[in-house]
Design an enzyme around this catalytic site. Structure first.
Site, PDB file in Angstrom:
ATOM      1  N   ASP A 192       0.759  -1.178  -0.003  1.00  0.00           N
ATOM      2  CA  ASP A 192       0.000  -0.085   0.062  1.00  0.00           C
ATOM      3  C   ASP A 192       1.049   1.362  -0.080  1.00  0.00           C
ATOM      4  O   ASP A 192       0.390   2.475  -0.022  1.00  0.00           O
ATOM      5  CB  ASP A 192      -1.098  -0.020   1.197  1.00  0.00           C
ATOM      6  CG  ASP A 192      -2.004   1.293   1.192  1.00  0.00           C
ATOM      7  OD1 ASP A 192      -2.517   1.286  -0.046  1.00  0.00           O
ATOM      8  OD2 ASP A 192      -2.174   1.753   2.159  1.00  0.00           O
ATOM      9  N   SER A 216      -6.636   5.187   0.505  1.00  0.00           N
ATOM     10  CA  SER A 216      -6.853   4.171  -0.137  1.00  0.00           C
ATOM     11  C   SER A 216      -8.528   3.605   0.168  1.00  0.00           C
ATOM     12  O   SER A 216      -8.948   4.010   1.072  1.00  0.00           O
ATOM     13  CB  SER A 216      -6.123   3.192   0.580  1.00  0.00           C
ATOM     14  OG  SER A 216      -4.792   3.251   0.454  1.00  0.00           O
ATOM     15  N   GLN A 266      -5.420  -1.408  -6.859  1.00  0.00           N
ATOM     16  CA  GLN A 266      -6.106  -0.503  -5.819  1.00  0.00           C
ATOM     17  C   GLN A 266      -6.692   0.540  -6.365  1.00  0.00           C
ATOM     18  O   GLN A 266      -6.498   1.250  -7.554  1.00  0.00           O
ATOM     19  CB  GLN A 266      -5.051  -0.241  -5.140  1.00  0.00           C
ATOM     20  CG  GLN A 266      -5.586   0.972  -3.867  1.00  0.00           C
ATOM     21  CD  GLN A 266      -4.209   1.388  -3.008  1.00  0.00           C
ATOM     22  OE1 GLN A 266      -3.457   2.468  -3.329  1.00  0.00           O
ATOM     23  NE2 GLN A 266      -3.974   0.811  -2.138  1.00  0.00           N
TER      24      GLN A 266
END
Length: 279
Positions: A192, A216, A266
């Site tokens: 991430d 995110s 993502q």
């Protein structure tokens, strides 16, 4: 964030407070909300504790619902949705202040043989020994001292592997125990770190630019082959699309000898809050 790899390993060692219920501690950090990779890694660690030995994680799919509070622990509740002959599925809900901040579904598989192919590792990347550290690159881009960046991300060794800013060498900053489940959690944590920034690069913007509100939104990770998170992995990233104040990015992680070990996707918030979109 964890000030060392040892701190990260401790962060991923959750306290069991009841059956299928775990508590994750918080590190010292200057961030205003919990780093998404921390929640991913801790949630995977919680799920893994409920699965029989010999089954390894092969995928996870997660949604970030609320910004996490860095001052209080995170509670992880694991639901054992299914245990079959080859696969085990789990659902994890992370909560703070009585409200969910994160959902994740994840699946584990008993290893078995099968067909095997992969795309090749990208060519013409800078070797990790010659690549500049991420902290030095961020210092040049942001004006904030490299030491400040190192304090937040010192559990990882991250280096820029290509001039486009979409390829990074990444590994744990030290030696990890020979526990595949822990290596998977560390990779989830690291996955991430830079991916959202890939959706800003086509617009000449870097992550940390105060004209953008980043977060995110969802995150998916597939584990393909065995790996060690304390050995160099090439994180090759691209962003197929950005629209509606959201950026979509994908990534592939290769070992130095070219094995594709994981894939990531993502979507994140990249809301312009001080950016002239008319240009």
């Amino acid at each position: 964030m964890p000030e060392s790899l040892e701190d990260l390993v401790e962060l991923l060692d959750l306290e069991m407070i009841d059956v299928d219920l775990y508590r994750g501690r918080q590190p010292q950090t200057a961030l205003q909300r919990v780093f998404g990779g921390q929640v991913l890694g801790q949630a995977l660690a919680a799920a893994g504790q409920t699965v029989d030995d010999g089954r390894i994680v092969h995928s996870l799919h997660a949604y970030f619902l609320r910004g996490g509070d860095t001052t209080v622990p995170i509670i992880y509740r694991v639901e054992g949705t299914r245990d079959g002959g080859s696969f085990s599925s789990r659902r994890v809900v992370a909560s703070q202040h009585g409200k969910p901040i994160f959902y994740m579904s994840t699946s584990f598989q008993k290893p078995e043989p099968g067909l095997d192919h992969q795309e090749p590792i990208p060519a013409d990347v800078v070797p990790p020994e010659e690549a500049p550290t991420l902290s030095s690159v961020l210092e040049a881009q942001s004006g904030r001292a490299a030491a400040d960046w190192d304090r937040e991300w010192s559990a990882l060794d991250v280096r820029l592997a290509g001039v486009t800013g979409r390829q990074f060498w990444i590994r744990a900053a030290g030696k990890l125990p020979d526990e595949p489940a822990l290596h998977a959690c560390v990779l989830a944590y690291a996955s991430d770190l830079t991916l959202l920034g890939a959706s800003l690069l086509p617009h000449g913007i870097v992550l940390g630019d105060r004209r953008i509100q980043p977060a995110s939104l969802d995150h998916a990770l597939w584990f393909h082959r065995e790996f060690r998170a304390d050995e160099w992995l090439l994180y090759d990233q691209t962003s197929p699309s950005a629209s509606g104040a959201r950026g979509f990015a994908t990534g592939r992680l290769f070992t130095e000898d070219g094995r594709l070990v994981a894939s990531v996707a993502q979507e994140g918030l990249i809301r312009p809050i001080g950016l002239d979109l008319s240009k």
